[in-house]
Design a protein around this motif. Structure first.
Motif, mmCIF file in Angstrom:
data_model
loop_
_atom_site.group_PDB
_atom_site.id
_atom_site.type_symbol
_atom_site.label_atom_id
_atom_site.label_comp_id
_atom_site.label_asym_id
_atom_site.label_seq_id
_atom_site.Cartn_x
_atom_site.Cartn_y
_atom_site.Cartn_z
ATOM 1 N N ILE A 63 8.674 -6.301 7.104
ATOM 2 C CA ILE A 63 7.274 -6.665 6.872
ATOM 3 C C ILE A 63 6.430 -5.404 6.980
ATOM 4 O O ILE A 63 6.727 -4.519 7.790
ATOM 5 C CB ILE A 63 6.838 -7.768 7.871
ATOM 6 N N GLY A 64 5.415 -5.295 6.130
ATOM 7 C CA GLY A 64 4.639 -4.058 6.113
ATOM 8 C C GLY A 64 3.138 -4.271 6.050
ATOM 9 O O GLY A 64 2.668 -5.366 5.753
ATOM 10 N N SER A 65 2.407 -3.216 6.367
ATOM 11 C CA SER A 65 0.951 -3.202 6.233
ATOM 12 C C SER A 65 0.562 -1.952 5.469
ATOM 13 O O SER A 65 1.202 -0.916 5.619
ATOM 14 C CB SER A 65 0.272 -3.138 7.596
ATOM 15 N N GLN A 66 -0.512 -2.066 4.686
ATOM 16 C CA GLN A 66 -0.935 -0.953 3.863
ATOM 17 C C GLN A 66 -2.327 -0.482 4.253
ATOM 18 O O GLN A 66 -3.137 -1.295 4.712
ATOM 19 C CB GLN A 66 -0.955 -1.409 2.403
ATOM 20 N N ILE A 67 -2.562 0.793 4.074
ATOM 21 C CA ILE A 67 -3.913 1.309 4.320
ATOM 22 C C ILE A 67 -4.229 2.320 3.227
ATOM 23 O O ILE A 67 -3.341 3.059 2.784
ATOM 24 C CB ILE A 67 -4.029 1.927 5.733
ATOM 25 N N TYR A 68 -5.477 2.315 2.762
ATOM 26 C CA TYR A 68 -5.887 3.284 1.749
ATOM 27 C C TYR A 68 -6.659 4.402 2.431
ATOM 28 O O TYR A 68 -7.596 4.147 3.184
ATOM 29 C CB TYR A 68 -6.745 2.614 0.671
ATOM 30 N N VAL A 69 -6.254 5.628 2.175
ATOM 31 C CA VAL A 69 -6.907 6.784 2.790
ATOM 32 C C VAL A 69 -7.579 7.615 1.700
ATOM 33 O O VAL A 69 -6.899 8.215 0.869
ATOM 34 C CB VAL A 69 -5.873 7.652 3.546
ATOM 35 N N PRO A 70 -8.923 7.640 1.645
ATOM 36 C CA PRO A 70 -9.609 8.485 0.670
ATOM 37 C C PRO A 70 -9.751 9.882 1.268
ATOM 38 O O PRO A 70 -10.409 10.052 2.272
ATOM 39 C CB PRO A 70 -10.975 7.805 0.527
ATOM 40 N N LEU A 71 -9.098 10.852 0.685
ATOM 41 C CA LEU A 71 -9.014 12.145 1.351
ATOM 42 C C LEU A 71 -9.205 13.361 0.465
ATOM 43 O O LEU A 71 -8.925 14.470 0.897
ATOM 44 C CB LEU A 71 -7.650 12.278 2.045
ATOM 45 N N ALA A 72 -9.641 13.164 -0.781
ATOM 46 C CA ALA A 72 -9.828 14.358 -1.594
ATOM 47 C C ALA A 72 -11.043 15.085 -1.043
ATOM 48 O O ALA A 72 -12.180 14.727 -1.323
ATOM 49 C CB ALA A 72 -10.032 13.977 -3.057
ATOM 50 N N GLY A 73 -10.817 16.092 -0.212
ATOM 51 C CA GLY A 73 -11.861 16.776 0.536
ATOM 52 C C GLY A 73 -13.084 17.085 -0.305
ATOM 53 O O GLY A 73 -14.211 16.751 0.059
ATOM 54 N N GLN A 74 -12.835 17.651 -1.463
ATOM 55 C CA GLN A 74 -13.923 18.092 -2.318
ATOM 56 C C GLN A 74 -14.763 16.903 -2.782
ATOM 57 O O GLN A 74 -15.972 16.883 -2.656
ATOM 58 C CB GLN A 74 -13.321 18.835 -3.526
ATOM 59 N N TRP A 75 -14.043 15.878 -3.267
ATOM 60 C CA TRP A 75 -14.682 14.679 -3.791
ATOM 61 C C TRP A 75 -15.478 13.978 -2.690
ATOM 62 O O TRP A 75 -16.608 13.581 -2.848
ATOM 63 C CB TRP A 75 -13.573 13.758 -4.320
ATOM 64 N N TYR A 76 -14.863 13.923 -1.513
ATOM 65 C CA TYR A 76 -15.492 13.291 -0.365
ATOM 66 C C TYR A 76 -16.804 14.014 -0.030
ATOM 67 O O TYR A 76 -17.826 13.401 0.197
ATOM 68 C CB TYR A 76 -14.512 13.339 0.809
#
Ligand SMILES: *[C@@H]1O[C@H](CO)[C@@H](O)[C@H](O)[C@H]1NC(C)=O
Length: 231
Positions: free
Chosen positions: A208-221
């Motif tokens: 069984i699993g859990s997912q997480i989205y990580v927004p990390l494009a430093g420049q874009w952020y």
């Protein structure tokens, strides 16, 4: 008032020899299937559920433990085992064990006396629930993710990226809380994307699993920050 768990995970699988395996999370309900093969009405008949030498549920012509019609149910099961009244006319003698405990794990036999061979059900209580995933720390360039899982037996835990590659995570930490063991695995990620934490119990064939989205494009952020601040 009875507190029913919100999640009932019920995995039914039939192994080659016809015996049934039921795997549930601790605290959830378990349905143990049993039917008379003639599908005849069993309201007036007798059926008996046992776990080894323990008396789990006994039904005889409308009398059973839950309506005061019978005594002798093992303490461990008192007030937690129910049959399906409306199903009896279809020959269905399945039972539900509510609020399962680790000690409920084991082999159960359902018997229709006389002279009928019992059918057996193996119950595993302790399937890992969905792991919990949190962001512990981070900057615009990296994020430290934590995954915590539990179950009996204790699952193994892996972090994977969206291409299903296993990530090079920190070594697992085991901790105890309220008599229960937890496994925690941290990983540092440096790229934007979806990451999943997967808990596996090989002996239960359970994953069984859990997912997480990580927004990390430093420049874009940074740009987004600029835009937001610009308003
Ligand atoms: C027996 O009854 C239970 C509870 O309603 C149901 O989930 C199960 O599918 C039934 N089994 C059969 C063989 O009909």
């Amino acid at each position: 008032m009875e507190l029913l768990p919100l999640v009932c995970l019920c995995l039914l699988s039939c192994s080659g020899d016809g015996s049934v395996v039921v795997t549930v999370e601790e605290g959830s309900d378990a349905m143990l299937p049993c039917s008379i093969n003639t599908k005849e009405n069993i309201e007036k008949l007798t059926f008996d559920w046992k776990k080894g030498g323990l008396e789990v549920f006994f039904y005889q012509n409308g009398k059973h433990y839950n309506n005061g019609g019978r005594t002798g149910q093992d303490k461990q099961f008192q007030g937690r085992v129910f049959h399906f009244e409306d199903e009896l006319k279809h020959g269905n003698a399945s039972i539900k064990i509510s609020r399962t405990q680790l000690t409920d794990s084991g082999n159960y036999a359902c018997t229709f006396p006389p002279n009928r061979s019992p059918s057996s059900v193996t119950l595993h209580v302790g399937a890992a629930p969905r792991p919990s995933v949190t962001i512990l720390n981070g900057t615009k360039d990296w994020v430290l993710l934590q995954c915590e899982a539990h179950g009996d037996p204790l699952p193994t835990v892996e972090w994977k990226d969206s291409d299903n590659n296993t990530l090079n995570a920190d070594s697992p930490q085991i901790s105890e809380r309220r008599g229960r063991s937890y496994i925690t695995v941290n990983v540092t990620v440096t790229k934007t994307g979806s990451y999943s934490c997967v808990a596996t119990q090989g002996t239960l064939s359970h994953q069984i699993g859990s997912q997480i989205y990580v927004p990390l494009a430093g420049q874009w952020y940074l740009n987004i920050q600029t835009i937001i601040h610009g308003f």
